[in-house]
Enzyme design. Structure first.
Site, PDB file in Angstrom:
ATOM      1  N   LYS A   1       0.680  -1.296  -0.208  1.00 13.93           N
ATOM      2  CA  LYS A   1      -0.226  -0.104  -0.096  1.00 13.93           C
ATOM      3  C   LYS A   1       0.799   1.137   0.071  1.00 13.93           C
ATOM      4  O   LYS A   1       2.243   1.200   0.033  1.00 13.93           O
ATOM      5  CB  LYS A   1      -1.005   0.025   1.170  1.00 13.93           C
ATOM      6  CG  LYS A   1      -1.904  -1.359   1.359  1.00 13.93           C
ATOM      7  CD  LYS A   1      -2.776  -1.220  -0.024  1.00 13.93           C
ATOM      8  CE  LYS A   1      -3.389  -2.454  -0.162  1.00 13.93           C
ATOM      9  NZ  LYS A   1      -4.201  -3.287   0.561  1.00 13.93           N
TER      10      LYS A   1
HETATM   11  C1  PLP Z   1      -5.521  -4.219   0.804  1.00 14.35           C
HETATM   12  C2  PLP Z   1      -6.867  -4.140   0.719  1.00 14.35           C
HETATM   13  C3  PLP Z   1      -7.723  -4.536   1.860  1.00 14.35           C
HETATM   14  C4  PLP Z   1      -7.162  -5.304   2.779  1.00 14.35           C
HETATM   15  O1  PLP Z   1      -6.245  -4.852   3.697  1.00 14.35           O
HETATM   16  P1  PLP Z   1      -5.508  -5.743   4.703  1.00 14.35           P
HETATM   17  O2  PLP Z   1      -4.594  -4.505   5.548  1.00 14.35           O
HETATM   18  O3  PLP Z   1      -4.591  -6.561   4.092  1.00 14.35           O
HETATM   19  O4  PLP Z   1      -6.576  -6.539   5.613  1.00 14.35           O
HETATM   20  C5  PLP Z   1      -9.133  -4.264   1.753  1.00 14.35           C
HETATM   21  N1  PLP Z   1      -9.680  -3.290   0.908  1.00 14.35           N
HETATM   22  C6  PLP Z   1      -8.967  -3.267  -0.434  1.00 14.35           C
HETATM   23  C7  PLP Z   1      -9.627  -2.552  -1.352  1.00 14.35           C
HETATM   24  C8  PLP Z   1      -7.408  -3.355  -0.138  1.00 14.35           C
HETATM   25  O5  PLP Z   1      -6.925  -2.863  -1.459  1.00 14.35           O
END
Ligand code: PLP
Length: 378
Positions: A177
């Protein structure tokens, strides 16, 4: 290999981790609290709650809002599966909504309204690729239909608009991210009572944490609600504090690289569709493009890979995953399905430069000329 995304980590993070080890306090201490305050401040919010994933954040939000069996929650299918899974966690029903268009692959407001029933209680907006939907229009729909707006802001940390759409927003600090703590997440909710409830549910529903009991010298606690263990630890918070300081300029770098991509792709790949042609607030989390309808996507992926360029797909639609298609076999989302069939995600991260963007655009242009259609390859 030029990767689709990669974190930026270095000595600052290493030193921050060493400081935590030296402090001999590993979880839910001063760093978690400092991170929560800094993260809130970066979004113009009063406060935030740090958790161990965006998935946990979404679950806590839906749980705290009292959503449950019989309630329907509108969700996009063009998202990571966690968005819809969180609805299942509380026993509510996810209702999938198509995207607006190939150019604006965000949830269609008109279709969301058409799918509302007396049981519809909430909408989870996903800021796909980091691009924000029209806040005023969604807030007007929420008022008309008495819906709670929730943001899955996994792609969009660092914009002040994020967290202001409705009741709460969930963020992810997973490794790919815009900022990372390895695993991690956060909740922003402007209603202090809701945020306090989420904070308590994060730690087993206990009325105090280990640190508060030390400070207060009262060894007892009560449990006044069902809770979970969704805590963040000091090591991750320490990394988060470092990453947060860089987030704004990393997002700026992503926006500059995206503008560069738009210029170079227009030159090298005239048949390509690059979504979000009109300006809107964005963190430029990923770089999605749409191949021409007759292009052989696998051949294009292989061509780029041979040139040392990784690509991925965002997303295989959630309603087509075996779990969801066996639960709800009749869902049909033609615009989402067409988008997902043609989508390719190109490398985008702040370590790239204009030359890397040129390399990707030139390789993609050559791939599209070589593999114009599946028939041409056969
Ligand atoms: C990465 C992601 C998640 C989940 O995030 P985590 O921290 O891995 O639980 C949820 N929604 C979207 C749109 C994502 O890209």
């Amino acid at each position: 290999m030029l990767l689709v995304g990669e974190p930026i980590l270095g000595d600052e993070e290493k030193n921050a981790l060493c400081d935590v080890i030296d402090s001999n306090w590993l979880t839910m201490g001063d760093r978690v609290r400092a991170f929560e305050e800094a993260f809130a401040q970066a979004h113009g919010a009063e406060d935030s709650v740090a958790v161990n994933s965006c998935t946990a954040a979404l679950h806590l939000i839906l749980h705290a809002l009292g959503l449950g069996p019989g309630d329907e929650v509108l969700v996009p299918a063009l998202t990571f599966v966690a968005t819809a899974n969180s609805v299942l966690y509380v026993g509510a029903t996810p209702v999938f909504v198509d995207i607006q268009s190939p150019d604006v692959p965000l949830m269609s407001l008109a279709e969301a309204e058409a799918r509302c029933t007396p049981r519809t209680k909430a909408v989870i907006l996903v800021h796909f690729a980091g691009y924000l939907p029209d806040r005023g229009a969604w807030q007007a729909l929420a008022r008309r239909r008495n819906l709670m707006l929730i943001e899955d802001a996994a792609h969009a940390p660092g914009l002040r608009e994020v967290g202001t759409y409705g009741v709460a927003a969930a963020f992810s600090f997973y490794g790919n991210k815009n900022m990372t703590t390895g695993e991690g997440g956060a909740v922003i909710a402007r209603d202090g009572a809701l945020l306090a409830q989420i904070r308590q549910a994060r730690g087993h529903g206990m009325t105090s944490g280990t640190r508060q009991r030390l400070d207060a010298r009262t060894p007892t606690y009560d449990v006044t609600m069902i809770g979970f263990n969704y805590r963040l630890d000091e090591l991750r918070a320490a990394i988060g504090l470092v990453q947060l300081r860089h987030l704004a300029h990393w997002n700026e770098a992503r926006r500059a690289l995206t503008a560069e991509y738009r210029r170079r792709l227009a030159a090298h790949c005239p048949d390509l569709t690059v979504p979000f042609s009109q300006p809107r607030p964005t963190t430029c989390h990923i770089m999605p493009v749409l191949l021409p309808a007759d292009a052989d996507r696998q051949a294009v992926i292989d061509h780029l890979r041979a040139d040392g360029i990784q690509t991925t797909i965002h997303y295989s639609p959630v309603h087509r995953m075996t779990l969801y298609s066996s639960l709800w076999p009749d869902v049909s989302l033609p615009r989402t399905e067409d988008f997902a069939r043609r989508e390719l995600t190109l490398p985008l991260h702040p370590r790239m430069d204009a030359q890397a963007v040129e390399t990707v655009a030139a390789s993609l242009g050559a791939a599209l000329r070589n593999h114009a259609s599946a028939e041409a390859v056969a």
